[in-house]
Design a protein around this motif. Structure first.
Motif, short mmCIF file in Angstrom:
data_model
loop_
_atom_site.label_atom_id
_atom_site.label_comp_id
_atom_site.label_asym_id
_atom_site.label_seq_id
_atom_site.Cartn_x
_atom_site.Cartn_y
_atom_site.Cartn_z
N UNK A 176 1.17 0.45 21.98
CA UNK A 176 0.39 0.13 20.77
C UNK A 176 0.30 1.33 19.84
N UNK A 177 0.44 1.05 18.55
CA UNK A 177 0.28 2.10 17.55
C UNK A 177 -1.17 2.17 17.11
N UNK A 178 -1.70 3.38 16.94
CA UNK A 178 -3.03 3.50 16.36
C UNK A 178 -2.94 4.39 15.12
N UNK A 179 -3.82 4.12 14.19
CA UNK A 179 -3.83 4.84 12.92
C UNK A 179 -4.72 6.06 13.05
N UNK A 227 0.85 -1.20 0.00
CA UNK A 227 0.00 0.00 0.00
C UNK A 227 0.88 1.24 0.00
N UNK A 228 0.78 2.07 -1.05
CA UNK A 228 1.50 3.34 -1.10
C UNK A 228 0.81 4.30 -0.14
N UNK A 229 1.35 4.40 1.04
CA UNK A 229 0.68 5.20 2.07
C UNK A 229 1.69 5.66 3.11
N UNK A 230 1.59 6.89 3.49
CA UNK A 230 2.40 7.41 4.59
C UNK A 230 1.46 7.86 5.69
N UNK A 231 1.10 6.96 6.59
CA UNK A 231 0.02 7.25 7.54
C UNK A 231 0.40 8.24 8.63
N UNK A 232 -0.63 8.73 9.32
CA UNK A 232 -0.41 9.44 10.58
C UNK A 232 -0.64 8.41 11.67
N UNK A 233 0.37 8.16 12.49
CA UNK A 233 0.29 7.13 13.54
C UNK A 233 0.55 7.77 14.90
N UNK A 290 11.85 1.48 11.01
CA UNK A 290 11.37 2.67 11.74
C UNK A 290 12.26 3.89 11.55
N UNK A 291 13.54 3.66 11.21
CA UNK A 291 14.44 4.81 11.04
C UNK A 291 14.00 5.74 9.91
N UNK A 292 13.16 5.26 9.03
CA UNK A 292 12.70 6.11 7.92
C UNK A 292 11.70 7.17 8.40
N UNK A 293 11.26 7.09 9.64
CA UNK A 293 10.27 8.03 10.15
C UNK A 293 8.86 7.47 9.95
N UNK A 294 7.89 8.08 10.63
CA UNK A 294 6.53 7.51 10.64
C UNK A 294 5.92 7.37 9.25
N UNK A 295 5.92 8.42 8.42
CA UNK A 295 5.25 8.23 7.13
C UNK A 295 5.97 7.26 6.20
N UNK A 296 7.29 7.16 6.35
CA UNK A 296 8.07 6.37 5.39
C UNK A 296 8.36 4.94 5.85
N UNK A 297 8.07 4.62 7.11
CA UNK A 297 8.34 3.27 7.60
C UNK A 297 7.44 2.26 6.90
N UNK A 298 7.75 0.97 7.03
CA UNK A 298 6.86 -0.06 6.50
C UNK A 298 5.97 -0.54 7.64
N UNK A 299 4.67 -0.33 7.50
CA UNK A 299 3.70 -0.70 8.55
C UNK A 299 2.96 -1.96 8.12
N UNK A 300 2.85 -2.88 9.04
CA UNK A 300 2.07 -4.11 8.80
C UNK A 300 0.67 -3.89 9.37
N UNK A 301 -0.31 -3.88 8.51
CA UNK A 301 -1.68 -3.55 8.92
C UNK A 301 -2.60 -4.75 8.71
N UNK A 302 -3.63 -4.81 9.51
CA UNK A 302 -4.70 -5.80 9.29
C UNK A 302 -5.96 -5.02 8.95
#
Ligand code: SF4
Length: 505
Positions: free
Chosen positions: A383-386, A371-377, A458-470
């Protein structure tokens, strides 16, 4: 000025989460005229739902909260240094509260500062004036539409429109071309601010300042008023449609100013803003910093709900996919199909793609959804929330995506605005598919995410990190399939033909 910082924080929060009434009205108008049951109409319905959700939750309308740009007018004698400090504090606090995405990146190292502060960020312009109050206006304009800003040095040759000369007709051609070249990548339907003249740098600033006008105002210059009206009518005949799906809704506003220029230069500078046209303003008491008035809002008028139905209008014909996805499932899809994703997906945008060119992924991507996405987390406890998670512009990943698909076995790529021929060939060769989400629908998609299962790189920062989502019922439309078809290429061709028809003889 005891209330200054809290007033600025409120301005940022409201700008990020609550679209102004003129933008709502303009979106309502294009929605009403769009052909029902088309992909463009479907996109507009999701956009409306998303706007309502953002307001209800006081959360970002779009995950890309852009480069915060403040225009400040102060009475003579007010300390501008104090205001600058308060703006920076409010920006950092709004970022901490998830109202702004951490968006400030060191251009040399790629390091995200994490608080939206850095060299020349946020952008703050000061002017003095002879009023008693302080006025602060803010625009949050994301990268997708910022990348579609364009500047023409006329005379020039324009695709589908021929030569643009140094006259009003040449200007008209440039503006129509600007709308066309944005396609869906700037999250149409958009609005444009235009500056005729000036120099290269200031012309772009002045074009952006035009976006501070209300969409329903009338230009005091009758020549420009006529041109604005003409552009609005003609641009909505080009057929870009919401998100570039093809349709009537291409433009919700056109604001033009003319500045003096050098005899040797003639620039037409265009600032393109997306449907998530976030700008607001406040008047502040110059002694206390308290808000005395909101600009762009009418306190007499309640904020109308945008959506008629809630959620994605399902027809029962949607295709449900859950990773790991097989080649057979992919080959059965064709352009126009609506897909609902359940289960796992991974985010990846610019930094992840560059990383994958030289390194294996931190997880097995075989049969997976990227998913091409840079979320706000936000992290609450451990726990991380979107907070916001819409798709980002996919064309930036065009140099990398074919490699990622072929090397790691990704079956589904989700983004917005479409991709190019190299990716289309990879989709066909490997058996993968590109799904277009609704750009900016950050709240709509955040609600499809049940769980954040992990964070990689995670070093890429929040929008650029790879997030595993369900996710559950994550809806998107097939716009590039595994048979060599691309809705984006088709719409670009078709709209090019419509654009050529607007060439006056
Ligand atoms: S709506 Fe689209 S162009 Fe606008 S900020 Fe969001 S992702 Fe970027």
């Amino acid at each position: 000025m005891e209330f200054l910082e809290s007033s600025l924080l409120e301005l940022i929060t409201q700008t990020s989460s609550n679209l102004p009434p003129d933008v709502r009205a303009a979106l309502g108008m294009v929605s009403a005229t769009e052909t029902p049951n088309t992909q463009s109409a479907q996109a507009l319905s999701i956009i409306a739902t998303n706007i309502d959700m953002a307001q209800e939750e006081e959360s970002p309308i779009c995950q890309d909260t852009g480069m915060p740009t403040f225009i400040v007018h102060t009475p003579v004698g007010v300390n501008q240094i104090k205001i600058k400090k308060a703006i920076k504090k409010a920006v950092a606090e709004a970022t901490k509260r998830g109202k702004l995405r951490p968006n400030s990146v060191d251009s040399l190292t790629g390091h995200n500062t994490g608080d939206n502060l850095g060299v020349e960020t946020p952008v703050i312009h000061f002017e003095q004036w002879e009023e008693d109050d302080i006025e602060v206006k803010l625009i949050l304009k994301g990268g997708g539409c910022e990348n579609k800003n364009i500047q023409y040095s006329v005379p020039c040759e324009l695709e589908h429109l021929g030569r643009a000369d140094r006259n009003l007709e040449g200007v008209r051609k440039c503006i129509l071309h600007a709308v066309w070249q944005a396609q869906g990548q700037g999250c149409a339907p958009g609005a444009i601010g235009v500056c005729i003249g000036s120099d290269r740098a200031h012309g772009y600033s002045l074009a952006k300042y035009e976006l501070f006008r209300t969409l329903d105002d009338v230009n005091p210059n009758p020549v420009l008023a006529k041109l604005e009206a003409e552009i609005m009518e003609e641009a909505n005949k080009i057929g870009v449609g919401a998100m570039g799906f093809g349709g009537k809704a291409s433009l919700i506003g056109c604001k033009i100013m003319a500045a003096n220029r050098l005899p040797a230069s003639f620039f037409v500078s265009v600032a393109y803003d997306c449907w998530a046209y976030r700008r607001l303003g406040v008047k502040l008491d110059a002694t206390t910093g308290a808000i005395t008035k909101w600009i762009y809002r009418d306190p007499e008028r309640a904020i109308d709900k945008m959506s008629k139905e809630s959620g994605f209008p399902l027809t029962g014909r949607e295709v449900v996919l859950e990773a790991p996805i097989t080649e057979e499932q992919i080959r059965a899809l064709k352009v126009g199909d609506v897909v609902l994703i359940n289960g796992d997906m991974y985010t990846g945008r610019d930094a992840v793609h560059a990383y994958l060119m030289k390194n294996p992924p931190p997880v097995d991507l075989n049969g997976q959804v990227l998913y091409h996405c840079g979320p706000v987390m936000m992290k609450q406890g451990d726990r991380w929330t979107v907070k916001a998670a819409g798709p980002t512009t996919s064309s930036r990943e065009e140099p990398y995506e074919a490699h990622v698909i072929n090397t790691y076995g990704v079956r589904v790529v989700i983004g917005k605005g479409g991709m190019g021929q190299k990716t289309l060939d990879a989709l066909k060769g490997f058996g993968a598919v590109y799904l277009n989400g609704i750009g900016g629908a950050a709240q709509f998609y955040a609600r499809s995410i049940n769980e954040v299962k992990g964070q990689y790189l995670p070093d890429f920062g929040i929008p650029e990190a790879m997030w595993h989502l369900r996710v559950e019922n994550f809806a998107a439309i097939v716009t590039m399939d595994a048979h060599g078809n691309s809705l984006h290429a088709d719409v670009e061709q078709e709209t090019g033909r419509h654009l050529a028809e607007l060439q006056k003889v």
